[in-house]
Design a protein around this motif. Structure first.
Motif, short mmCIF file in Angstrom:
data_model
loop_
_atom_site.label_atom_id
_atom_site.label_comp_id
_atom_site.label_asym_id
_atom_site.label_seq_id
_atom_site.Cartn_x
_atom_site.Cartn_y
_atom_site.Cartn_z
N MET A 1 68.79 61.88 86.63
CA MET A 1 68.75 63.34 86.70
C MET A 1 68.31 63.79 88.09
N PHE A 2 67.25 63.22 88.61
CA PHE A 2 66.76 63.46 89.98
C PHE A 2 66.75 64.95 90.33
N SER A 3 66.05 65.69 89.52
CA SER A 3 65.85 67.12 89.77
C SER A 3 64.51 67.49 89.17
N GLY A 4 63.50 67.60 90.03
CA GLY A 4 62.14 67.75 89.54
C GLY A 4 61.95 68.86 88.55
N ALA A 5 62.48 70.04 88.85
CA ALA A 5 62.30 71.18 87.95
C ALA A 5 62.94 70.90 86.60
N SER A 6 64.14 70.33 86.61
CA SER A 6 64.84 70.03 85.36
C SER A 6 64.09 68.96 84.57
N GLN A 7 63.54 67.96 85.27
CA GLN A 7 62.82 66.90 84.58
C GLN A 7 61.55 67.43 83.92
N PHE A 8 60.81 68.25 84.63
CA PHE A 8 59.60 68.84 84.04
C PHE A 8 59.96 69.72 82.85
N ALA A 9 61.07 70.45 82.96
CA ALA A 9 61.49 71.31 81.84
C ALA A 9 61.85 70.47 80.63
N PHE A 10 62.59 69.39 80.85
CA PHE A 10 62.99 68.52 79.74
C PHE A 10 61.77 67.91 79.06
N VAL A 11 60.86 67.37 79.86
CA VAL A 11 59.67 66.74 79.30
C VAL A 11 58.78 67.77 78.61
N GLY A 12 58.67 68.96 79.20
CA GLY A 12 57.83 69.99 78.60
C GLY A 12 58.33 70.40 77.23
N VAL A 13 59.64 70.59 77.10
CA VAL A 13 60.20 70.97 75.81
C VAL A 13 60.06 69.84 74.81
N ALA A 14 60.35 68.61 75.25
CA ALA A 14 60.25 67.46 74.35
C ALA A 14 58.80 67.25 73.90
N ALA A 15 57.85 67.41 74.80
CA ALA A 15 56.44 67.21 74.45
C ALA A 15 55.95 68.27 73.48
N ALA A 16 56.55 69.47 73.55
CA ALA A 16 56.15 70.55 72.65
C ALA A 16 56.80 70.44 71.28
N GLY A 17 57.58 69.39 71.08
CA GLY A 17 58.23 69.20 69.79
C GLY A 17 59.62 69.77 69.69
N GLY A 18 60.17 70.19 70.82
CA GLY A 18 61.51 70.75 70.80
C GLY A 18 62.57 69.68 70.60
N THR A 19 63.70 70.08 70.07
CA THR A 19 64.81 69.17 69.84
C THR A 19 65.58 68.97 71.14
N PRO A 20 66.39 67.91 71.23
CA PRO A 20 67.24 67.73 72.41
C PRO A 20 68.17 68.91 72.66
N PHE A 21 68.55 69.63 71.58
CA PHE A 21 69.43 70.77 71.74
C PHE A 21 68.74 71.92 72.48
N ALA A 22 67.42 71.92 72.52
CA ALA A 22 66.68 72.91 73.29
C ALA A 22 66.26 72.35 74.64
N ALA A 23 65.93 71.05 74.69
CA ALA A 23 65.45 70.44 75.94
C ALA A 23 66.57 70.31 76.96
#
Length: 250
Positions: free
Chosen positions: A57-79
């Motif tokens: 992915m190599f995009s810091g903002a996108s990576q933090f967003a993905f991890v943040g949503v996943a850590a909060a219990g979000g589904t892949p369809f939201a992350a």
């Protein structure tokens, strides 16, 4: 050497400052990558998942967003949409960089596209000579890629044993977003869009699944951008051909 012959890259005036700036940005990226690795591992992602995110992915903002949503219990369809929404801007950078970087076959352009990020683009367009622009792009992009992944590796290794909230690493992502956003808030309209997006996200957090507030907040910027474009189009429209300076033709 004649005036018509371009100087070799090693003899370019300004080459040293460009290289030093690229290394400095790379060191910063490495420190942020360490935070990402620790946050990702602390959020429950496996070591290999964390590394794949940084390598591919190599995009810091996108990576933090993905991890943040996943850590909060979000589904892949939201992350995934949240990450893509932040990463789509890199595609627009390619329009500018296509005039700077030499063109070639697809297999050569793919590695180049992977290094098209905020910092490498800013470094490239900030130079006045074409050779320096190319040097800035490659030196900055490669420095960030290597040190970001090295930082991610280090952070992922220690992340499982470190309390990210105790050291404030969980706030690294939002802090980085704010640092990128703040210089752009120079007009009242930009501040209004930022406040409107933040308000939408704040109101939706208690009632919407993780990741959805971010996507809905982005709609504020989209609506504002479309309305501004409509205003410019109306301002640029010529007079209706059926009208004259005195009024409507009979």
């Amino acid at each position: 050497m004649s005036a018509e012959t371009p100087a070799p890259e090693a003899d370019l005036p300004g080459r040293g400052p460009v290289i030093r700036a690229a290394i400095g940005i790379g060191v910063y990226a490495g420190a942020l990558g360490l935070s990402f690795g620790a946050v990702s591992a602390g959020s429950g992602l496996a070591f290999w998942q964390t590394m794949v995110l940084s390598l591919l992915m190599f995009s810091g903002a996108s990576q933090f967003a993905f991890v943040g949503v996943a850590a909060a219990g979000g589904t892949p369809f939201a992350a995934i949409p949240a990450a893509l929404l932040l990463g789509v801007r890199n595609a627009f950078y390619g329009v500018t960089l296509s005039e700077i970087l030499p063109r070639g076959p697809v297999w050569k352009r793919l590695p180049t596209a992977h290094l098209v990020i905020d910092e490498s683009t800013a470094m490239a367009v900030g130079q006045t000579q074409r050779p320096l622009q190319r040097l800035a792009f490659w030196s900055c992009g490669l420095a960030i890629f290597c040190l970001w992944n090295l930082g991610t590796l280090t952070g992922a290794l220690i992340g499982a044993s470190v309390d990210t909230t105790r050291f404030g690493l969980d706030a690294a992502g939002p802090a980085a977003f704010l640092a990128l956003l703040w210089p752009g808030l120079t007009s009242m309209k930009a501040r209004g869009v930022a406040v409107g997006g933040a308000l939408v996200a704040f109101l939706l957090i208690p009632v919407a699944p993780a990741g959805v507030p971010v996507l809905c907040a982005a709609l504020v910027a989209l609506v504002a951008g479309l309305s501004r474009r409509g205003e410019r189009n109306r301002a640029d429209d010529p007079l209706d051909p059926t009208e004259t300076a005195e009024g409507v033709m009979p």
